[in-house]
Scaffold this motif. Structure first.
Motif, PDB file in Angstrom:
ATOM      1  N   PRO A   1       0.824  -1.216   0.000  1.00  0.00           N
ATOM      2  CA  PRO A   1       0.000   0.000   0.000  1.00  0.00           C
ATOM      3  C   PRO A   1       0.863   1.273   0.000  1.00  0.00           C
ATOM      4  CG  PRO A   1      -0.770  -1.549   1.655  1.00  0.00           C
ATOM      5  CD  PRO A   1       0.547  -2.064   1.150  1.00  0.00           C
ATOM      6  N   GLU A   2       0.471   2.226  -0.811  1.00  0.00           N
ATOM      7  CA  GLU A   2       1.165   3.511  -0.912  1.00  0.00           C
ATOM      8  C   GLU A   2       0.164   4.639  -0.720  1.00  0.00           C
ATOM      9  OE1 GLU A   2       4.352   3.987  -1.257  1.00  0.00           O
ATOM     10  OE2 GLU A   2       5.039   1.985  -1.856  1.00  0.00           O
ATOM     11  N   HIS A   3       0.654   5.795  -0.246  1.00  0.00           N
ATOM     12  CA  HIS A   3      -0.208   6.968  -0.093  1.00  0.00           C
ATOM     13  C   HIS A   3      -0.705   7.402  -1.473  1.00  0.00           C
ATOM     14  CE1 HIS A   3       0.434   7.746   4.147  1.00  0.00           C
ATOM     15  NE2 HIS A   3       1.707   7.434   3.949  1.00  0.00           N
ATOM     16  N   LEU A   4      -1.957   7.791  -1.531  1.00  0.00           N
ATOM     17  CA  LEU A   4      -2.574   8.178  -2.798  1.00  0.00           C
ATOM     18  C   LEU A   4      -3.226   9.539  -2.654  1.00  0.00           C
ATOM     19  CD1 LEU A   4      -3.318   7.229  -5.688  1.00  0.00           C
ATOM     20  CD2 LEU A   4      -5.439   6.363  -4.716  1.00  0.00           C
ATOM     21  N   GLN A   5      -3.071  10.353  -3.708  1.00  0.00           N
ATOM     22  CA  GLN A   5      -3.727  11.660  -3.763  1.00  0.00           C
ATOM     23  C   GLN A   5      -4.662  11.683  -4.964  1.00  0.00           C
ATOM     24  OE1 GLN A   5      -1.313  15.147  -3.882  1.00  0.00           O
ATOM     25  NE2 GLN A   5      -0.133  14.577  -2.075  1.00  0.00           N
ATOM     26  N   VAL A   6      -5.822  12.253  -4.772  1.00  0.00           N
ATOM     27  CA  VAL A   6      -6.770  12.461  -5.855  1.00  0.00           C
ATOM     28  C   VAL A   6      -7.125  13.933  -5.858  1.00  0.00           C
ATOM     29  CG1 VAL A   6      -9.047  11.915  -6.773  1.00  0.00           C
ATOM     30  CG2 VAL A   6      -7.676  10.109  -5.714  1.00  0.00           C
ATOM     31  N   ASP A   7      -6.800  14.600  -6.936  1.00  0.00           N
ATOM     32  CA  ASP A   7      -7.068  16.030  -7.069  1.00  0.00           C
ATOM     33  C   ASP A   7      -6.488  16.821  -5.899  1.00  0.00           C
ATOM     34  OD1 ASP A   7      -8.030  18.242  -8.423  1.00  0.00           O
ATOM     35  OD2 ASP A   7      -9.979  18.162  -7.445  1.00  0.00           O
TER      36      ASP A   7
ATOM     37  N   ILE B   1      -6.005  10.454   0.190  1.00  0.00           N
ATOM     38  CA  ILE B   1      -7.116   9.550   0.503  1.00  0.00           C
ATOM     39  C   ILE B   1      -6.637   8.266   1.190  1.00  0.00           C
ATOM     40  CG2 ILE B   1      -8.579  10.445  -1.330  1.00  0.00           C
ATOM     41  CD1 ILE B   1      -7.919   7.909  -2.922  1.00  0.00           C
ATOM     42  N   GLY B   2      -5.417   8.293   1.726  1.00  0.00           N
ATOM     43  CA  GLY B   2      -4.908   7.154   2.477  1.00  0.00           C
ATOM     44  C   GLY B   2      -4.033   6.237   1.640  1.00  0.00           C
TER      45      GLY B   2
ATOM     46  N   HIS C   1      -3.258   2.793  -0.379  1.00  0.00           N
ATOM     47  CA  HIS C   1      -3.967   1.822  -1.207  1.00  0.00           C
ATOM     48  C   HIS C   1      -2.963   0.961  -1.951  1.00  0.00           C
ATOM     49  CE1 HIS C   1      -7.970   3.625  -0.705  1.00  0.00           C
ATOM     50  NE2 HIS C   1      -7.287   4.754  -0.602  1.00  0.00           N
ATOM     51  N   LYS C   2      -3.312  -0.287  -2.145  1.00  0.00           N
ATOM     52  CA  LYS C   2      -2.481  -1.215  -2.905  1.00  0.00           C
ATOM     53  C   LYS C   2      -2.990  -1.358  -4.339  1.00  0.00           C
ATOM     54  CE  LYS C   2      -0.506  -5.833  -2.595  1.00  0.00           C
ATOM     55  NZ  LYS C   2      -0.424  -7.043  -1.791  1.00  0.00           N
ATOM     56  N   LYS C   3      -4.295  -1.156  -4.532  1.00  0.00           N
ATOM     57  CA  LYS C   3      -4.910  -1.323  -5.840  1.00  0.00           C
ATOM     58  C   LYS C   3      -5.768  -0.095  -6.153  1.00  0.00           C
ATOM     59  CE  LYS C   3      -7.755  -4.681  -8.319  1.00  0.00           C
ATOM     60  NZ  LYS C   3      -8.489  -5.949  -8.177  1.00  0.00           N
ATOM     61  N   VAL C   4      -5.628   0.417  -7.368  1.00  0.00           N
ATOM     62  CA  VAL C   4      -6.374   1.602  -7.790  1.00  0.00           C
ATOM     63  C   VAL C   4      -6.984   1.334  -9.161  1.00  0.00           C
ATOM     64  CG1 VAL C   4      -6.221   4.049  -8.371  1.00  0.00           C
ATOM     65  CG2 VAL C   4      -4.805   3.126  -6.554  1.00  0.00           C
ATOM     66  N   THR C   5      -8.260   1.619  -9.290  1.00  0.00           N
ATOM     67  CA  THR C   5      -8.942   1.510 -10.579  1.00  0.00           C
ATOM     68  C   THR C   5      -9.399   2.896 -11.002  1.00  0.00           C
ATOM     69  OG1 THR C   5      -9.681  -0.734 -10.095  1.00  0.00           O
ATOM     70  CG2 THR C   5     -10.859   0.439 -11.825  1.00  0.00           C
ATOM     71  N   VAL C   6      -9.071   3.267 -12.232  1.00  0.00           N
ATOM     72  CA  VAL C   6      -9.431   4.576 -12.770  1.00  0.00           C
ATOM     73  C   VAL C   6     -10.192   4.346 -14.061  1.00  0.00           C
ATOM     74  CG1 VAL C   6      -8.541   6.779 -13.605  1.00  0.00           C
ATOM     75  CG2 VAL C   6      -7.317   5.559 -11.806  1.00  0.00           C
ATOM     76  N   SER C   7     -11.290   5.095 -14.234  1.00  0.00           N
ATOM     77  CA  SER C   7     -12.050   4.980 -15.478  1.00  0.00           C
ATOM     78  C   SER C   7     -12.669   6.321 -15.836  1.00  0.00           C
ATOM     79  CB  SER C   7     -13.143   3.919 -15.346  1.00  0.00           C
ATOM     80  OG  SER C   7     -14.052   4.280 -14.342  1.00  0.00           O
ATOM     81  N   VAL C   8     -13.021   6.455 -17.088  1.00  0.00           N
ATOM     82  CA  VAL C   8     -13.662   7.672 -17.589  1.00  0.00           C
ATOM     83  C   VAL C   8     -15.158   7.552 -17.362  1.00  0.00           C
ATOM     84  CG1 VAL C   8     -14.144   9.045 -19.640  1.00  0.00           C
ATOM     85  CG2 VAL C   8     -11.894   8.047 -19.331  1.00  0.00           C
TER      86      VAL C   8
END
Length: 82
Positions: A52-58, A62-63, A65-72
């Motif tokens: 797990p790594e620190h994640l930023q959104v905009d 947001i804490g 996370h080990k897995k991230v899914t991004v979609s349009v």
């Protein structure tokens, strides 16, 4: 901006001295010519890390996370344009 896809850039490990050429290619809009970079367009992607790594959104953290899914998501934001 409204074609329904986004670009994913994958940087392969590169020697320290390649940063100068990568910088030039980035600012000249030719990053896809580097052997250390792969760029592709997609509608969605799932990225899984080893830990797990620190994640930023905009800009907001947001804490971890080990897995991230991004979609349009089409038509989620209304924009008024002249």
């Amino acid at each position: 901006i409204d074609d329904g896809v986004f670009e994913v850039c994958i940087f392969k490990p590169y020697p320290w001295y390649a940063i100068f050429r990568l910088t030039y290619l980035f600012f000249s809009g030719k990053l896809n010519y580097s052997p250390f970079v792969k760029i592709f367009s997609t509608k969605s992607i799932t990225v899984t890390g080893r830990k797990p790594e620190h994640l930023q959104v905009d800009g907001e953290t947001i804490g971890k996370h080990k897995k991230v899914t991004v979609s349009v998501s089409k038509n989620k934001l209304s924009i008024l344009r002249p």
